[in-house]
Design an enzyme around this catalytic site. Structure first.
Site, mmCIF file in Angstrom:
data_model
loop_
_atom_site.group_PDB
_atom_site.id
_atom_site.type_symbol
_atom_site.label_atom_id
_atom_site.label_comp_id
_atom_site.label_asym_id
_atom_site.label_seq_id
_atom_site.Cartn_x
_atom_site.Cartn_y
_atom_site.Cartn_z
ATOM 1 N N ILE A 84 -4.167 0.326 -3.132
ATOM 2 C CA ILE A 84 -4.712 -0.879 -2.952
ATOM 3 C C ILE A 84 -6.291 -0.879 -2.568
ATOM 4 O O ILE A 84 -6.448 -0.811 -1.164
ATOM 5 C CB ILE A 84 -4.034 -2.280 -2.333
ATOM 6 N N ASP A 85 -7.364 -0.798 -3.357
ATOM 7 C CA ASP A 85 -8.600 -0.781 -2.866
ATOM 8 C C ASP A 85 -9.085 -2.053 -2.409
ATOM 9 O O ASP A 85 -8.840 -3.077 -3.273
ATOM 10 C CB ASP A 85 -9.451 -0.211 -3.927
ATOM 11 N N ASP B 228 0.724 -1.368 0.184
ATOM 12 C CA ASP B 228 0.126 -0.121 0.103
ATOM 13 C C ASP B 228 0.973 1.184 0.123
ATOM 14 O O ASP B 228 0.835 2.220 -0.849
ATOM 15 C CB ASP B 228 -0.911 0.071 1.313
ATOM 16 N N ASP C 64 -11.524 6.159 -2.553
ATOM 17 C CA ASP C 64 -12.459 5.055 -3.171
ATOM 18 C C ASP C 64 -12.853 5.398 -4.456
ATOM 19 O O ASP C 64 -13.149 4.299 -5.245
ATOM 20 C CB ASP C 64 -13.144 4.620 -2.124
ATOM 21 N N GLU D 142 -4.947 7.495 0.715
ATOM 22 C CA GLU D 142 -5.407 6.733 2.009
ATOM 23 C C GLU D 142 -4.190 6.563 3.102
ATOM 24 O O GLU D 142 -4.406 6.659 4.220
ATOM 25 C CB GLU D 142 -5.805 5.176 1.442
ATOM 26 N N THR E 254 -8.212 -4.017 0.576
ATOM 27 C CA THR E 254 -6.914 -4.554 1.213
ATOM 28 C C THR E 254 -7.246 -5.999 1.845
ATOM 29 O O THR E 254 -6.201 -6.811 1.540
ATOM 30 C CB THR E 254 -6.170 -3.603 2.150
ATOM 31 N N ASP F 213 -5.909 5.593 -4.363
ATOM 32 C CA ASP F 213 -6.257 4.419 -3.459
ATOM 33 C C ASP F 213 -5.335 3.412 -4.023
ATOM 34 O O ASP F 213 -5.337 2.912 -4.770
ATOM 35 C CB ASP F 213 -7.592 4.043 -3.399
#
Length: 364
Positions: free
Chosen positions: A161-162, A57, A300, A82, A164, A159
């Protein structure tokens, strides 16, 4: 190539670099176990009992920032995401993750996080510093050369890694009736969205699925883009949506809303990942994504929102929609506080006609 097209090209390339890092982390079991770190209480999303931040991330976010700022220095303070870039190693040392000038320097920094595992750190550093060519991009439509944009008016949400939790746990599960993935790596996306600061509305978006197709135990990705100039949209998604009467929802959606939709003849699919659910709407696999809660954030939705706008769709506030008989509000992306949630919920749609149908079902 005009500025908007140049920026879109950069975002596509850096999204694929991000996807490469995500795949590299996920496909090396020893590395993956080493990288996972539980989030602090302050950072946890209330939807999950456990929520995790991974080095993937943080590294992806910092790589995206670095590559955007390298090509567009004027955006150096306008890229937000994020994650913070602080990571702790097994020895309790606090390390600020960043992209250094050389592979050697980045390797040395990452090795501090990974218990001095220089070999694995170098593998990641090589991905961070790799040049991505246009031919490397898993995207169908060619980027237009005439898309213009006022870069000085832009803000960017990312984002890295949406979804996670699905990235960590895997566990592929698909809805047989619709083909929509309920959980697992296919629900994971890299999301990058640029919005106009003067209007707070997205104008350019990239959604990258690092784990779109599995071939011989190796994953290949797919990437989508959309842009809007003077209310005219262009998008890598071209097929027309079909009237499938499918609604994608989160797993914790309100039971009364589900009942109303079921009684109206809709098929409900509970899938992971806000980015993935909005992508399903953009691809025409679902008519609408409904979320009554404040559990998504600007990062997101900004990127996939731009895809929908380029297809004449959009993302609106759920509360304004169900509480007003005549009006609704678009989700906006300029934030004047540290509360980055879409606090009024959302409805993501591709065909505006679905809104009138939903109004008759949900408006009380």
């Amino acid at each position: 190539m005009k500025q908007g097209s140049r920026l879109l090209s950069i975002l596509l390339k850096v999204s694929e670099k991000a996807a490469n890092i995500a795949r590299a982390c996920r496909q090396n079991d020893a590395l993956f176990k080493l990288l996972v770190q539980e989030k602090s209480e302050e950072e946890k999303n209330p939807r999950f009992f456990q929520d995790f931040k991974t080095l993937a991330d943080v590294l992806i976010q910092e790589t995206i920032k670095h590559d955007i700022e390298k090509e567009f220095p004027e955006l150096s303070k306008e890229v937000r995401g994020e994650e913070n870039n602080i990571f702790s190693n097994a020895m309790g040392e606090t390390i600020t993750i960043k992209v250094c000038s050389t592979i050697k320097e980045t390797t040395k920094l990452l090795a501090k996080v990974m218990d001095n595992d220089s070999t694995t750190a170098e593998l990641l550093a090589i991905e961070v510093h790799k040049d991505i060519e246009s031919l490397d991009l898993p995207v169908v439509a060619e980027v237009p050369s005439d898309f213009d944009i006022n870069v000085a008016d832009l803000g960017i949400w990312i984002d890295p890694i949406d979804s996670t939790a699905d990235y960590i746990h895997g566990g592929e599960k698909e809805d047989d009736a619709t083909g929509i993935h309920l959980s697992g790596l296919r629900c994971v996306t890299v999301l990058i969205g640029a919005y106009s600061k003067s209007t707070a509305i997205p104008v350019l978006g990239v959604v990258n699925q690092p784990f779109h197709t599995s071939m011989d135990t190796r994953w290949k990705g797919k990437c989508y883009w959309g842009c809007i100039e003077n209310d005219i949209g262009k998008c890598s998604i071209s097929k027309e949506p079909t009237d499938k009467k499918v609604v994608v929802l989160g797993r914790m959606e309100d039971a009364a809303i589900k009942t109303e939709l079921l009684n109206a003849g809709f098929t409900l699919v509970e899938a992971a990942g806000a980015g993935y659910k909005i992508l399903c709407v953009a691809l025409g696999e679902a008519e609408v994504y409904i979320l009554s809660k404040k559990s998504t954030y600007k990062w997101d939705t900004c990127g996939p929102h731009a895809l929908l706008r380029s297809l004449n769709g959009g993302v609106i506030e759920f509360q304004s929609f169900i509480n007003d008989d005549s009006n609704y509000l678009d989700v906006k992306y300029v934030s004047t506080s540290n509360n980055f949630s879409n606090s009024n919920g959302l409805i993501a749609y591709r065909n505006p006609e679905i809104l009138q149908t939903l109004k008759s079902i949900l408006y009380k």
